[in-house]
Design an enzyme around this catalytic site. Sequence first.
Site, PDB file in Angstrom:
ATOM      1  CB  ALA A  78     -27.134 -10.874  11.348  1.00  0.00           C
TER       2      ALA A  78
ATOM      3  CG  HIS B 225     -31.591 -13.097  12.584  1.00  0.00           C
ATOM      4  ND1 HIS B 225     -31.195 -13.436  11.377  1.00  0.00           N
ATOM      5  CD2 HIS B 225     -31.155 -11.747  12.711  1.00  0.00           C
ATOM      6  CE1 HIS B 225     -30.813 -12.526  10.680  1.00  0.00           C
ATOM      7  NE2 HIS B 225     -30.574 -11.500  11.191  1.00  0.00           N
TER       8      HIS B 225
ATOM      9  CG  ASN C 110     -24.083 -14.561   4.470  1.00  0.00           C
ATOM     10  OD1 ASN C 110     -23.138 -15.037   4.029  1.00  0.00           O
ATOM     11  ND2 ASN C 110     -24.629 -13.339   3.973  1.00  0.00           N
TER      12      ASN C 110
HETATM   13  N1  LIG Z   1     -22.592 -12.969   8.626  1.00  0.00           N
HETATM   14  C1  LIG Z   1     -23.707 -11.968   8.568  1.00  0.00           C
HETATM   15  O1  LIG Z   1     -24.292 -12.034   9.604  1.00  0.00           O
HETATM   16  C2  LIG Z   1     -23.921 -11.044   7.609  1.00  0.00           C
HETATM   17  C3  LIG Z   1     -22.885 -11.032   6.516  1.00  0.00           C
HETATM   18  N2  LIG Z   1     -23.150 -10.204   5.272  1.00  0.00           N
HETATM   19  C4  LIG Z   1     -22.390 -10.281   4.229  1.00  0.00           C
HETATM   20  O2  LIG Z   1     -21.536  -9.402   3.925  1.00  0.00           O
HETATM   21  C5  LIG Z   1     -21.650  -9.002   2.564  1.00  0.00           C
HETATM   22  C6  LIG Z   1     -21.236  -7.404   2.474  1.00  0.00           C
HETATM   23  O3  LIG Z   1     -22.387  -6.647   3.020  1.00  0.00           O
HETATM   24  P1  LIG Z   1     -22.699  -5.189   2.870  1.00  0.00           P
HETATM   25  O4  LIG Z   1     -21.453  -4.341   3.121  1.00  0.00           O
HETATM   26  O5  LIG Z   1     -24.001  -4.904   3.402  1.00  0.00           O
HETATM   27  O6  LIG Z   1     -22.870  -5.189   1.073  1.00  0.00           O
HETATM   28  P2  LIG Z   1     -22.757  -4.138   0.052  1.00  0.00           P
HETATM   29  O7  LIG Z   1     -23.464  -4.519  -0.949  1.00  0.00           O
HETATM   30  O8  LIG Z   1     -23.193  -2.922   0.894  1.00  0.00           O
HETATM   31  O9  LIG Z   1     -21.322  -4.154  -0.252  1.00  0.00           O
HETATM   32  C7  LIG Z   1     -20.797  -4.895  -1.082  1.00  0.00           C
HETATM   33  C8  LIG Z   1     -19.165  -4.746  -1.479  1.00  0.00           C
HETATM   34  O10 LIG Z   1     -18.503  -5.609  -1.885  1.00  0.00           O
HETATM   35  C9  LIG Z   1     -18.185  -5.388  -3.189  1.00  0.00           C
HETATM   36  N3  LIG Z   1     -18.048  -6.786  -3.833  1.00  0.00           N
HETATM   37  C10 LIG Z   1     -18.933  -7.434  -4.335  1.00  0.00           C
HETATM   38  N4  LIG Z   1     -18.537  -8.505  -4.653  1.00  0.00           N
HETATM   39  C11 LIG Z   1     -17.322  -8.543  -4.784  1.00  0.00           C
HETATM   40  C12 LIG Z   1     -16.166  -9.327  -5.148  1.00  0.00           C
HETATM   41  N5  LIG Z   1     -16.342 -10.627  -5.867  1.00  0.00           N
HETATM   42  N6  LIG Z   1     -15.064  -8.950  -5.390  1.00  0.00           N
HETATM   43  C13 LIG Z   1     -14.662  -7.904  -4.530  1.00  0.00           C
HETATM   44  N7  LIG Z   1     -15.603  -6.931  -4.154  1.00  0.00           N
HETATM   45  C14 LIG Z   1     -16.943  -7.330  -4.296  1.00  0.00           C
HETATM   46  C15 LIG Z   1     -19.097  -4.345  -3.788  1.00  0.00           C
HETATM   47  O11 LIG Z   1     -18.481  -3.423  -4.614  1.00  0.00           O
HETATM   48  P3  LIG Z   1     -18.398  -3.607  -5.914  1.00  0.00           P
HETATM   49  O12 LIG Z   1     -19.810  -4.173  -6.540  1.00  0.00           O
HETATM   50  O13 LIG Z   1     -18.127  -2.286  -6.728  1.00  0.00           O
HETATM   51  O14 LIG Z   1     -17.514  -4.762  -6.365  1.00  0.00           O
HETATM   52  C16 LIG Z   1     -19.084  -3.569  -2.376  1.00  0.00           C
HETATM   53  O15 LIG Z   1     -18.353  -2.738  -2.224  1.00  0.00           O
HETATM   54  C17 LIG Z   1     -22.918  -9.416   2.191  1.00  0.00           C
HETATM   55  O16 LIG Z   1     -23.023  -9.772   0.656  1.00  0.00           O
HETATM   56  C18 LIG Z   1     -23.182 -10.468   2.851  1.00  0.00           C
HETATM   57  O17 LIG Z   1     -22.882 -11.724   2.250  1.00  0.00           O
HETATM   58  C19 LIG Z   1     -23.903  -9.161   5.304  1.00  0.00           C
HETATM   59  C20 LIG Z   1     -24.644  -9.007   6.487  1.00  0.00           C
HETATM   60  C21 LIG Z   1     -24.668  -9.763   7.702  1.00  0.00           C
HETATM   61  O1  LIG Z   2     -27.874 -13.133   7.195  1.00  0.00           O
HETATM   62  C1  LIG Z   2     -27.614 -12.385   6.585  1.00  0.00           C
HETATM   63  O2  LIG Z   2     -26.782 -12.483   5.565  1.00  0.00           O
HETATM   64  C2  LIG Z   2     -27.694 -10.853   7.006  1.00  0.00           C
HETATM   65  C3  LIG Z   2     -28.738 -10.848   7.935  1.00  0.00           C
HETATM   66  O3  LIG Z   2     -29.503 -11.528   8.129  1.00  0.00           O
HETATM   67  C4  LIG Z   2     -28.892  -9.538   8.822  1.00  0.00           C
HETATM   68  O4  LIG Z   2     -27.857  -8.830   8.558  1.00  0.00           O
HETATM   69  O5  LIG Z   2     -29.782  -9.689   9.550  1.00  0.00           O
END
Ligand SMILES: NC(=O)C1=CN([C@@H]2O[C@H](COP(=O)(O)OP(=O)(O)OC[C@H]3O[C@@H](n4cnc5c(N)ncnc54)[C@H](OP(=O)(O)O)[C@@H]3O)[C@@H](O)[C@H]2O)C=CC1
Ligand SMILES: O=C([O-])CC(=O)C(=O)O
Length: 267
Positions: free
Chosen positions: A127, A220, A191
Amino acid sequence: MAAPPAPSAVPIQLGMIGFGVLGRELAAIFGPDTALWRVLTRTGSFGQVPRHVNAVANIEALIAARPAAVIEAAGQTAVEAYVPRLVAAGIPVIIASTGALANPAVAARIEAAHRQSRTPYLTAPGAIGGLDYVASVAGLPDARLRYISRKPPAAWAEELAARGLSADREAVDLFEGTAEAATLLYPRNLNAALTLALACRPAPLSVRIIADPAVTGNVHEIEVESVAGRAQFRFANVPSPDNPKTSRVTALSLAAALRGLLAGSLR
Ligand SMILES: NC(=O)C1=CN([C@@H]2O[C@H](COP(=O)(O)OP(=O)(O)OC[C@H]3O[C@@H](n4cnc5c(N)ncnc54)[C@H](OP(=O)(O)O)[C@@H]3O)[C@@H](O)[C@H]2O)C=CC1
Ligand SMILES: O=C([O-])CC(=O)C(=O)O
Protein backbone atom coordinates in the site's frame (compact mmCIF):
# COMPACT_ATOMS: atom_id res chain seq x y z
CA MET A 1 24.94 -7.87 -20.73
CA ALA A 2 22.85 -11.06 -21.06
CA ALA A 3 19.59 -10.68 -23.00
CA PRO A 4 16.48 -10.81 -20.77
CA PRO A 5 14.60 -14.13 -20.85
CA ALA A 6 11.86 -14.31 -23.47
CA PRO A 7 8.29 -14.35 -22.14
CA SER A 8 6.91 -17.86 -21.80
CA ALA A 9 4.83 -19.00 -24.80
CA VAL A 10 2.50 -20.98 -22.53
CA PRO A 11 0.81 -19.84 -19.30
CA ILE A 12 3.10 -20.04 -16.28
CA GLN A 13 1.99 -22.03 -13.28
CA LEU A 14 1.70 -19.72 -10.27
CA GLY A 15 0.56 -20.25 -6.71
CA MET A 16 -1.58 -18.15 -4.41
CA ILE A 17 -2.53 -18.45 -0.77
CA GLY A 18 -5.89 -16.80 -0.18
CA PHE A 19 -8.42 -15.82 -2.81
CA GLY A 20 -10.11 -12.70 -1.52
CA VAL A 21 -9.81 -9.16 -2.84
CA LEU A 22 -6.10 -9.37 -3.65
CA GLY A 23 -6.32 -12.87 -5.10
CA ARG A 24 -9.14 -11.95 -7.45
CA GLU A 25 -7.39 -8.78 -8.61
CA LEU A 26 -4.17 -10.71 -9.28
CA ALA A 27 -6.03 -13.38 -11.24
CA ALA A 28 -7.51 -10.57 -13.35
CA ILE A 29 -4.10 -8.97 -13.93
CA PHE A 30 -2.48 -12.28 -14.90
CA GLY A 31 -5.25 -13.84 -16.97
CA PRO A 32 -5.51 -17.22 -18.72
CA ASP A 33 -3.01 -16.32 -21.48
CA THR A 34 -0.37 -15.63 -18.85
CA ALA A 35 -0.96 -17.74 -15.78
CA LEU A 36 -2.46 -20.92 -14.44
CA TRP A 37 -3.16 -20.25 -10.77
CA ARG A 38 -3.14 -22.90 -8.04
CA VAL A 39 -4.90 -21.46 -5.00
CA LEU A 40 -4.87 -22.57 -1.36
CA THR A 41 -7.49 -21.26 1.05
CA ARG A 42 -8.63 -22.45 4.47
CA THR A 43 -11.92 -23.82 3.21
CA GLY A 44 -10.64 -25.14 -0.13
CA SER A 45 -13.53 -23.50 -1.98
CA PHE A 46 -14.09 -19.92 -3.04
CA GLY A 47 -17.25 -19.70 -5.10
CA GLN A 48 -17.20 -18.80 -8.76
CA VAL A 49 -13.69 -18.51 -10.16
CA PRO A 50 -12.20 -17.87 -13.58
CA ARG A 51 -11.15 -20.98 -15.51
CA HIS A 52 -7.43 -20.35 -15.04
CA VAL A 53 -7.82 -20.63 -11.22
CA ASN A 54 -7.82 -24.05 -9.58
CA ALA A 55 -8.09 -24.87 -5.90
CA VAL A 56 -5.54 -27.10 -4.23
CA ALA A 57 -6.53 -29.08 -1.15
CA ASN A 58 -3.48 -28.44 1.01
CA ILE A 59 0.07 -27.13 1.14
CA GLU A 60 1.48 -30.48 -0.02
CA ALA A 61 -0.57 -30.23 -3.23
CA LEU A 62 0.58 -26.65 -3.79
CA ILE A 63 4.23 -27.68 -3.39
CA ALA A 64 3.73 -30.73 -5.65
CA ALA A 65 2.38 -28.46 -8.43
CA ARG A 66 5.82 -26.70 -8.47
CA PRO A 67 4.56 -23.17 -9.23
CA ALA A 68 7.21 -20.72 -10.46
CA ALA A 69 6.31 -18.51 -7.48
CA VAL A 70 3.61 -18.19 -4.83
CA ILE A 71 1.91 -15.00 -3.70
CA GLU A 72 0.69 -14.99 -0.09
CA ALA A 73 -2.50 -12.88 -0.03
CA ALA A 74 -4.29 -14.38 2.96
CA GLY A 75 -3.14 -13.09 6.33
CA GLN A 76 -0.49 -13.38 9.01
CA THR A 77 -1.42 -16.92 10.08
CA ALA A 78 -0.94 -18.11 6.51
CA VAL A 79 2.57 -16.62 6.39
CA GLU A 80 3.50 -18.52 9.53
CA ALA A 81 1.89 -21.79 8.41
CA TYR A 82 3.01 -21.96 4.80
CA VAL A 83 5.83 -19.62 3.80
CA PRO A 84 8.68 -21.50 5.56
CA ARG A 85 7.56 -24.76 3.91
CA LEU A 86 7.30 -23.25 0.44
CA VAL A 87 10.69 -21.54 0.64
CA ALA A 88 12.30 -24.71 2.07
CA ALA A 89 10.83 -26.60 -0.92
CA GLY A 90 12.55 -24.19 -3.32
CA ILE A 91 9.45 -22.19 -4.30
CA PRO A 92 9.89 -18.38 -4.20
CA VAL A 93 7.24 -16.48 -2.23
CA ILE A 94 6.02 -12.87 -2.31
CA ILE A 95 4.48 -11.90 1.04
CA ALA A 96 1.58 -9.44 1.29
CA SER A 97 0.92 -9.92 5.00
CA THR A 98 4.25 -8.41 6.00
CA GLY A 99 2.97 -7.87 9.54
CA ALA A 100 3.69 -11.56 10.19
CA LEU A 101 7.40 -10.70 10.11
CA ALA A 102 6.95 -8.64 13.28
CA ASN A 103 7.12 -11.99 15.08
CA PRO A 104 10.86 -12.73 15.27
CA ALA A 105 10.26 -16.50 15.43
CA VAL A 106 8.30 -16.44 12.16
CA ALA A 107 10.88 -14.21 10.46
CA ALA A 108 13.69 -16.52 11.66
CA ARG A 109 11.96 -19.66 10.33
CA ILE A 110 11.50 -18.11 6.88
CA GLU A 111 15.08 -16.84 6.85
CA ALA A 112 16.39 -20.29 7.86
CA ALA A 113 14.41 -21.89 5.02
CA HIS A 114 15.86 -19.31 2.62
CA ARG A 115 19.43 -20.04 3.74
CA GLN A 116 18.93 -23.78 3.42
CA SER A 117 17.25 -23.71 -0.02
CA ARG A 118 18.75 -20.46 -1.40
CA THR A 119 15.23 -19.61 -2.56
CA PRO A 120 14.10 -15.98 -2.45
CA TYR A 121 11.20 -14.59 -0.46
CA LEU A 122 10.25 -10.96 -0.66
CA THR A 123 7.83 -8.37 0.59
CA ALA A 124 6.18 -6.07 -1.93
CA PRO A 125 5.80 -2.36 -1.02
CA GLY A 126 2.06 -3.01 -1.03
CA ALA A 127 0.00 0.00 0.00
CA ILE A 128 2.98 2.37 0.28
CA GLY A 129 6.10 3.48 -1.62
CA GLY A 130 9.28 5.51 -1.20
CA LEU A 131 11.06 2.53 0.36
CA ASP A 132 14.15 3.01 -1.82
CA TYR A 133 14.70 6.46 -0.26
CA VAL A 134 13.98 5.12 3.21
CA ALA A 135 16.49 2.29 2.79
CA SER A 136 19.11 4.72 1.46
CA VAL A 137 19.11 6.91 4.57
CA ALA A 138 18.19 4.31 7.22
CA GLY A 139 21.82 3.67 8.18
CA LEU A 140 22.58 7.33 8.94
CA PRO A 141 23.14 7.78 12.69
CA ASP A 142 20.47 10.44 13.15
CA ALA A 143 17.82 9.06 10.76
CA ARG A 144 14.31 8.88 12.22
CA LEU A 145 10.89 8.28 10.75
CA ARG A 146 7.24 8.87 11.53
CA TYR A 147 4.37 6.98 9.97
CA ILE A 148 0.71 7.92 10.27
CA SER A 149 -2.10 5.69 9.01
CA ARG A 150 -5.50 7.35 8.49
CA LYS A 151 -8.32 5.16 7.29
CA PRO A 152 -12.06 5.85 7.23
CA PRO A 153 -14.12 4.30 10.04
CA ALA A 154 -15.39 1.59 7.63
CA ALA A 155 -11.87 0.13 7.53
CA TRP A 156 -11.92 -0.11 11.34
CA ALA A 157 -15.54 -1.16 11.82
CA GLU A 158 -14.83 -4.41 13.74
CA GLU A 159 -12.02 -2.99 15.85
CA LEU A 160 -13.99 0.13 16.83
CA ALA A 161 -17.04 -1.94 17.67
CA ALA A 162 -14.94 -4.32 19.80
CA ARG A 163 -13.76 -1.35 21.86
CA GLY A 164 -17.19 0.30 22.02
CA LEU A 165 -15.91 3.32 20.08
CA SER A 166 -17.32 5.32 17.18
CA ALA A 167 -15.32 7.42 14.72
CA ASP A 168 -18.38 8.50 12.73
CA ARG A 169 -18.09 12.14 13.79
CA GLU A 170 -14.59 12.62 15.20
CA ALA A 171 -11.25 10.97 14.56
CA VAL A 172 -10.23 8.27 17.04
CA ASP A 173 -6.57 7.69 17.86
CA LEU A 174 -6.22 3.91 17.93
CA PHE A 175 -2.52 3.48 18.60
CA GLU A 176 0.84 5.19 19.04
CA GLY A 177 4.07 3.20 19.37
CA THR A 178 6.25 0.82 17.39
CA ALA A 179 5.36 -0.80 14.07
CA GLU A 180 5.86 -4.26 15.58
CA ALA A 181 3.35 -3.62 18.39
CA ALA A 182 0.88 -1.99 15.98
CA THR A 183 1.04 -4.94 13.62
CA LEU A 184 0.48 -7.49 16.36
CA LEU A 185 -2.45 -5.49 17.74
CA TYR A 186 -4.13 -4.90 14.36
CA PRO A 187 -2.99 -7.72 12.04
CA ARG A 188 -5.40 -6.88 9.19
CA ASN A 189 -4.71 -3.15 8.92
CA LEU A 190 -1.04 -2.51 9.65
CA ASN A 191 1.04 -4.40 7.14
CA ALA A 192 2.21 -1.08 5.72
CA ALA A 193 3.74 -0.11 9.07
CA LEU A 194 5.80 -3.28 9.19
CA THR A 195 6.80 -2.97 5.53
CA LEU A 196 8.17 0.47 6.40
CA ALA A 197 9.86 -0.85 9.56
CA LEU A 198 11.64 -3.55 7.55
CA ALA A 199 12.93 -0.92 5.10
CA CYS A 200 14.08 1.57 7.72
CA ARG A 201 15.84 -0.67 10.26
CA PRO A 202 17.90 0.27 12.28
CA ALA A 203 16.46 3.82 12.25
CA PRO A 204 13.70 4.44 14.81
CA LEU A 205 10.13 4.58 13.49
CA SER A 206 7.14 5.91 15.40
CA VAL A 207 3.68 4.79 14.30
CA ARG A 208 0.34 6.48 14.82
CA ILE A 209 -2.99 4.97 13.78
CA ILE A 210 -6.12 7.06 13.32
CA ALA A 211 -9.65 6.12 12.33
CA ASP A 212 -10.59 9.33 10.59
CA PRO A 213 -14.03 10.22 9.21
CA ALA A 214 -12.46 13.11 7.25
CA VAL A 215 -10.60 10.82 4.83
CA THR A 216 -12.30 8.97 2.02
CA GLY A 217 -9.43 6.56 1.27
CA ASN A 218 -6.58 4.80 3.05
CA VAL A 219 -4.01 7.52 3.69
CA HIS A 220 -0.43 6.64 4.59
CA GLU A 221 1.92 9.48 5.59
CA ILE A 222 5.66 8.95 6.02
CA GLU A 223 8.12 11.58 7.27
CA VAL A 224 11.85 10.98 7.17
CA GLU A 225 14.56 13.17 8.73
CA SER A 226 18.33 12.68 8.59
CA VAL A 227 21.51 14.60 7.77
CA ALA A 228 20.75 13.77 4.14
CA GLY A 229 17.60 15.90 4.27
CA ARG A 230 13.89 15.68 4.94
CA ALA A 231 11.31 13.77 2.96
CA GLN A 232 7.56 13.46 3.15
CA PHE A 233 5.45 10.90 1.34
CA ARG A 234 1.67 10.83 1.31
CA PHE A 235 -0.29 8.00 -0.30
CA ALA A 236 -4.01 8.60 -0.63
CA ASN A 237 -5.11 5.16 -1.73
CA VAL A 238 -8.45 4.16 -3.18
CA PRO A 239 -9.83 1.32 -1.02
CA SER A 240 -11.06 -1.83 -2.67
CA PRO A 241 -14.88 -1.76 -2.94
CA ASP A 242 -15.00 -5.29 -1.48
CA ASN A 243 -12.61 -4.77 1.43
CA PRO A 244 -12.13 -1.22 2.77
CA LYS A 245 -9.02 -2.31 4.69
CA THR A 246 -7.17 -3.11 1.46
CA SER A 247 -6.04 -0.47 -1.02
CA ARG A 248 -6.42 -1.16 -4.73
CA VAL A 249 -2.76 -0.35 -5.35
CA THR A 250 -1.70 -3.36 -3.26
CA ALA A 251 -2.54 -5.91 -5.96
CA LEU A 252 -0.68 -3.76 -8.50
CA SER A 253 2.34 -3.73 -6.21
CA LEU A 254 2.24 -7.52 -5.81
CA ALA A 255 1.95 -7.87 -9.60
CA ALA A 256 4.98 -5.62 -10.13
CA ALA A 257 6.96 -7.65 -7.58
CA LEU A 258 5.99 -10.86 -9.37
CA ARG A 259 7.12 -9.47 -12.73
CA GLY A 260 10.42 -8.45 -11.15
CA LEU A 261 10.90 -11.85 -9.51
CA LEU A 262 10.21 -13.76 -12.71
CA ALA A 263 12.36 -11.31 -14.68
CA GLY A 264 10.56 -10.96 -17.96
CA SER A 265 9.24 -14.50 -18.27
CA LEU A 266 5.64 -13.38 -17.61
CA ARG A 267 3.69 -12.06 -20.57
N1 LIG B 1 1.25 -5.18 2.42
C1 LIG B 1 0.16 -4.45 2.25
O1 LIG B 1 0.24 -3.24 2.03
C2 LIG B 1 -1.17 -5.10 2.34
C3 LIG B 1 -1.29 -6.39 2.79
N2 LIG B 1 -2.51 -6.99 2.89
C4 LIG B 1 -2.57 -8.37 3.41
O2 LIG B 1 -3.16 -9.19 2.45
C5 LIG B 1 -4.14 -10.02 3.07
C6 LIG B 1 -5.23 -10.35 2.07
O3 LIG B 1 -5.93 -9.17 1.75
P1 LIG B 1 -7.36 -9.25 1.04
O4 LIG B 1 -7.26 -10.04 -0.20
O5 LIG B 1 -7.87 -7.87 0.97
O6 LIG B 1 -8.18 -10.07 2.15
P2 LIG B 1 -9.54 -10.86 1.99
O7 LIG B 1 -10.11 -10.97 3.36
O8 LIG B 1 -10.38 -10.29 0.91
O9 LIG B 1 -9.09 -12.32 1.50
C7 LIG B 1 -8.30 -13.17 2.29
C8 LIG B 1 -8.30 -14.55 1.67
O10 LIG B 1 -7.36 -15.37 2.37
C9 LIG B 1 -8.00 -16.59 2.80
N3 LIG B 1 -7.33 -16.96 4.06
C10 LIG B 1 -7.34 -16.29 5.24
N4 LIG B 1 -6.53 -16.90 6.12
C11 LIG B 1 -6.02 -17.98 5.50
C12 LIG B 1 -5.13 -19.01 5.88
N5 LIG B 1 -4.60 -19.07 7.11
N6 LIG B 1 -4.81 -19.96 4.96
C13 LIG B 1 -5.33 -19.93 3.72
N7 LIG B 1 -6.17 -18.97 3.29
C14 LIG B 1 -6.53 -18.02 4.18
C15 LIG B 1 -9.48 -16.23 2.90
O11 LIG B 1 -10.32 -17.33 2.67
P3 LIG B 1 -10.94 -18.25 3.80
O12 LIG B 1 -11.34 -17.34 4.93
O13 LIG B 1 -12.04 -18.97 3.12
O14 LIG B 1 -9.80 -19.16 4.15
C16 LIG B 1 -9.62 -15.28 1.71
O15 LIG B 1 -9.74 -16.04 0.52
C17 LIG B 1 -4.62 -9.22 4.30
O16 LIG B 1 -5.04 -10.09 5.34
C18 LIG B 1 -3.40 -8.45 4.69
O17 LIG B 1 -2.66 -9.22 5.66
C19 LIG B 1 -3.64 -6.34 2.47
C20 LIG B 1 -3.57 -5.07 2.02
C21 LIG B 1 -2.34 -4.33 1.93
O1 LIG C 1 -1.37 -1.89 5.77
C1 LIG C 1 -2.26 -2.66 5.40
O2 LIG C 1 -2.44 -3.80 5.88
C2 LIG C 1 -3.16 -2.34 4.31
C3 LIG C 1 -3.34 -0.94 4.12
O3 LIG C 1 -3.09 -0.13 4.96
C4 LIG C 1 -3.85 -0.52 2.87
O4 LIG C 1 -4.14 -1.35 2.02
O5 LIG C 1 -3.92 0.71 2.69
